[in-house]
Design a protein around this motif. Structure first.
Motif, PDB file in Angstrom:
ATOM      1  N   ASP A  40       0.824  -1.208   0.000  1.00 30.94           N
ATOM      2  CA  ASP A  40       0.000   0.000   0.000  1.00 30.94           C
ATOM      3  C   ASP A  40       0.858   1.259   0.000  1.00 30.94           C
ATOM      4  O   ASP A  40       0.504   2.274  -0.598  1.00 30.94           O
TER       5      ASP A  40
ATOM      6  N   GLN B 128       1.827   1.987  -3.525  1.00 27.04           N
ATOM      7  CA  GLN B 128       0.758   2.053  -4.513  1.00 27.04           C
ATOM      8  C   GLN B 128       0.534   3.482  -4.969  1.00 27.04           C
ATOM      9  O   GLN B 128       0.441   4.406  -4.183  1.00 27.04           O
TER      10      GLN B 128
ATOM     11  N   SER C 252      -0.106  -2.821  -8.535  1.00 27.20           N
ATOM     12  CA  SER C 252      -0.994  -1.897  -7.828  1.00 27.20           C
ATOM     13  C   SER C 252      -2.457  -2.250  -8.068  1.00 27.20           C
ATOM     14  O   SER C 252      -3.297  -2.104  -7.177  1.00 27.20           O
TER      15      SER C 252
ATOM     16  N   HIS D 119      -5.272  -3.461  -5.252  1.00 31.30           N
ATOM     17  CA  HIS D 119      -6.563  -2.796  -5.150  1.00 31.30           C
ATOM     18  C   HIS D 119      -7.719  -3.789  -5.063  1.00 31.30           C
ATOM     19  O   HIS D 119      -8.692  -3.566  -4.326  1.00 31.30           O
TER      20      HIS D 119
END
Length: 330
Positions: free
Chosen positions: A154, A157, A223, A227
């Protein structure tokens, strides 16, 4: 502090000096900076076990550096970074349970094992390793590693909404008809986005800037994976509200093309299809088909390959592309 001097036969004051020492490890002769203790009274060298251990460690570190092998400190950093123990890490890698313990204590790893450990410094590579081998860990180790990996991924990202990836994903998720049995898993979504990039490049309409990596199960944008990771292998819910105005008409044309041709196939078929095509294959050259890999699939190679297909098979739209794909046997 005093130490025993053999020449003086007494405990004496001493000094420590750094000296360049030449040694040999595994038929390799090299020099390293060692710390030597000298008696203040007679000037002779004094043996101090702690210094001797430090010098052995320094020589080993210099040897690893010259050979390009991972350092003990780097292995320790990996353990700390992922909040994982030495034995669980060895299990995750499929190695003997004491392997990492021995490496941390100073045993020099082989070049192959060293390269594998260095790859773990990349959280994306570690995440793919976790996905493939997590059953080798206890439930507690799994939870600890997963939590740390999610935090690390994260952090790296980018904002997906700014680079259109979410919009592209929502385009495809808006197209499905659940009542007709249509669905999209995260794996299938990755492949649809990949073919959107592939054919946009082939038709010189590039609007996906992110790089795909050659993961075990085909091309993946990390990424985008992060998600949608909560869905695992389950279906992602349909998106009912979608604004096509976020795309240029030529971009929509590519998305329509990809959906009309590839949307009817399931995730595993699309995976096999990417495995049969040169961009993914070349990105994993020399790597076992089950080995984790985060190599970039070159946009240039993607463009050259699919432009070549377009030329050879006279692909100009959905009809000709569908004819080409439906005749493939993968």
């Amino acid at each position: 502090m005093k130490e025993y001097c053999y020449s003086c036969d007494a405990d004496v004051e001493f000094r420590i000096e750094e000296s360049l020492i030449t040694t040999e490890i595994k038929d390799m002769v090299f020099s390293y900076l060692a710390k030597i203790a000298y008696c203040n009274d007679c000037g002779e060298e004094i043996y101090i076990s702690e210094l001797s251990d430090d010098n052995v460690s320094a020589a080993n570190n210099e040897y690893r550096k010259l050979k390009g092998l991972i350092q003990v400190s780097e292995i320790e950093n990996i353990l700390t970074k992922y909040n994982i123990g030495q034995k669980p890490l060895a299990s995750l890698l499929g190695w003997g349970e004491t392997t990492i313990i021995r490496y941390v204590k100073g045993l020099t790893p082989t070049k192959e094992y060293s390269q594998t450990l260095k790859k773990l410094m990349n959280p994306q590579y570690m995440f793919e390793l976790y996905l493939n081998n997590k059953e080798s860990l206890t439930d507690v180790s799994q939870r600890k590693l997963y939590t740390r990996l999610m935090a690390l991924l994260d952090q790296g990202q980018t904002s997906l909404r700014e680079n259109k990836l979410i919009n592209i994903s929502e385009y495809f998720l808006n197209k499905i008809d659940p009542e007709a049995g249509e669905s999209i898993t995260p794996l299938k979504l990755q492949k649809l986005v990949y073919y959107a990039q592939a054919w946009s490049l082939a038709f010189n309409v590039s609007f996906i800037q992110e790089d795909f990596q050659a993961w075990v199960h085909g091309p993946v944008i990390p990424s985008l994976y992060v998600h949608f990771r909560e869905y695992g292998s389950a279906n992602i819910p349909k998106v009912y509200s979608f604004d096509a105005g976020v795309f240029e008409q030529e971009e929509l044309n590519i998305l329509d093309l990809v959906w009309s041709v590839y949307g009817k196939y399931d995730a595993k078929y699309l995976e096999r299809l990417t495995h049969a095509e040169r961009p993914w294959v070349n990105a994993r050259q020399g790597i076992d088909h089950k080995e984790q890999c985060n190599n970039i699939i070159s946009k240039q190679e993607i463009q050259e390959y699919y432009f070549g297909l377009r030329e050879v098979h006279d692909i100009s739209g959905a009809y000709s592309l569908n004819k080409y794909v439906s005749n493939l046997n993968v």
